[in-house]
Design a protein around this motif. Structure first.
Motif, short mmCIF file in Angstrom:
data_model
loop_
_atom_site.label_atom_id
_atom_site.label_comp_id
_atom_site.label_asym_id
_atom_site.label_seq_id
_atom_site.Cartn_x
_atom_site.Cartn_y
_atom_site.Cartn_z
N ALA A 158 0.83 -1.21 0.00
CA ALA A 158 0.00 0.00 0.00
C ALA A 158 0.87 1.26 0.00
O ALA A 158 0.57 2.23 -0.71
CB ALA A 158 -0.93 -0.01 1.21
N GLN A 159 1.94 1.24 0.77
CA GLN A 159 2.83 2.40 0.81
C GLN A 159 3.49 2.63 -0.55
O GLN A 159 3.61 3.76 -1.02
CB GLN A 159 3.90 2.21 1.89
N LEU A 160 3.94 1.55 -1.17
CA LEU A 160 4.57 1.67 -2.49
C LEU A 160 3.58 2.17 -3.53
O LEU A 160 3.95 2.95 -4.42
CB LEU A 160 5.18 0.33 -2.91
N GLU A 161 2.34 1.73 -3.43
CA GLU A 161 1.30 2.20 -4.36
C GLU A 161 1.11 3.70 -4.22
O GLU A 161 1.05 4.43 -5.20
CB GLU A 161 -0.02 1.47 -4.10
N GLY A 162 1.00 4.17 -3.00
CA GLY A 162 0.86 5.60 -2.75
C GLY A 162 2.07 6.39 -3.22
O GLY A 162 1.93 7.47 -3.81
N LEU A 163 3.25 5.85 -2.99
CA LEU A 163 4.47 6.51 -3.42
C LEU A 163 4.53 6.60 -4.94
O LEU A 163 4.89 7.64 -5.50
CB LEU A 163 5.70 5.76 -2.89
N ARG A 164 4.16 5.53 -5.61
CA ARG A 164 4.18 5.52 -7.08
C ARG A 164 3.22 6.57 -7.63
O ARG A 164 3.55 7.31 -8.56
CB ARG A 164 3.83 4.14 -7.61
N ASP A 165 2.03 6.65 -7.05
CA ASP A 165 1.05 7.65 -7.49
C ASP A 165 1.57 9.06 -7.24
O ASP A 165 1.46 9.93 -8.11
CB ASP A 165 -0.29 7.44 -6.79
N THR A 166 2.08 9.30 -6.05
CA THR A 166 2.61 10.62 -5.70
C THR A 166 3.75 11.02 -6.63
O THR A 166 3.83 12.15 -7.09
CB THR A 166 3.08 10.64 -4.23
N LEU A 167 4.60 10.04 -6.92
CA LEU A 167 5.74 10.29 -7.81
C LEU A 167 5.26 10.59 -9.23
O LEU A 167 5.75 11.51 -9.89
CB LEU A 167 6.68 9.09 -7.81
N SER A 168 4.30 9.83 -9.71
CA SER A 168 3.83 10.02 -11.08
C SER A 168 3.10 11.34 -11.27
O SER A 168 3.11 11.91 -12.37
CB SER A 168 2.95 8.85 -11.52
N PHE A 169 2.48 11.87 -10.23
CA PHE A 169 1.80 13.16 -10.33
C PHE A 169 2.71 14.33 -9.98
O PHE A 169 2.26 15.48 -9.97
CB PHE A 169 0.56 13.19 -9.43
#
Length: 155
Positions: free
Chosen positions: A116-127
């Motif tokens: 879940a943390q990696l998913e959030g990080l990936r989204d934050t990074l992509s935006f």
């Protein structure tokens, strides 16, 4: 570290690879955790049920079972109930100890959290809501929590 789109994409790819490894791990370990937990709970409950009949019903209970199964001696009923309770208790104890000795539940929880943390990080990074240096630090923290997860081999 530079904050170019190539660097962001590289980090995003690494995050995705680690998520694949974590999902693969969860796919293997969740069923194992669930099976061991079910064996423990069901084995304990059934062992208790096998001993509850004679405990509450006494000789009347064992004599009734003796009659139902047309047994010559009610001691056979006692032996079968006791043997069943012992076997189920041993199965429950083994399942519990195996799960605990391998920390399966703790590792599955850690993997779910890291995913879940990696998913959030990936989204934050992509935006673009986080700089690459900060994202890399968070990635390293999250990955450290699941050091027991092996990388998925490239296909």
């Amino acid at each position: 570290m530079d904050d170019t789109s190539d660097t962001r994409q590289l980090l995003s790819n690494r995050i995705e690879q680690k998520q694949q490894a974590v999902r693969s791990y969860l796919g293997r370990e969740r069923p194992k955790r669930n099976k061991l937990s079910n064996i423990s709970v069901v084995g304990s409950a059934l062992a208790a049920m096998l001993t509850a009949g004679p405990a509450f019903g006494g000789t009347g209970f064992t004599q009734a079972l003796q009659g139902v199964f047309s047994l010559g001696d009610d001691s056979i009923v006692w032996r079968v109930l006791c043997l069943g309770a012992v076997l189920l208790s041993v199965a429950a104890a083994l399942a519990t100890n195996f799960a605990n000795s391998h920390s399966i539940a703790d590792r599955v929880s850690a993997a779910e959290t890291a995913n879940a943390q990696l998913e959030g990080l990936r989204d934050t990074l992509s935006f673009g809501r986080i700089d690459t240096d900060e994202a890399l630090k968070l990635y390293q923290q999250y990955v450290a929590q699941v050091a027991f997860v092996d990388e998925v081999p490239a296909r």
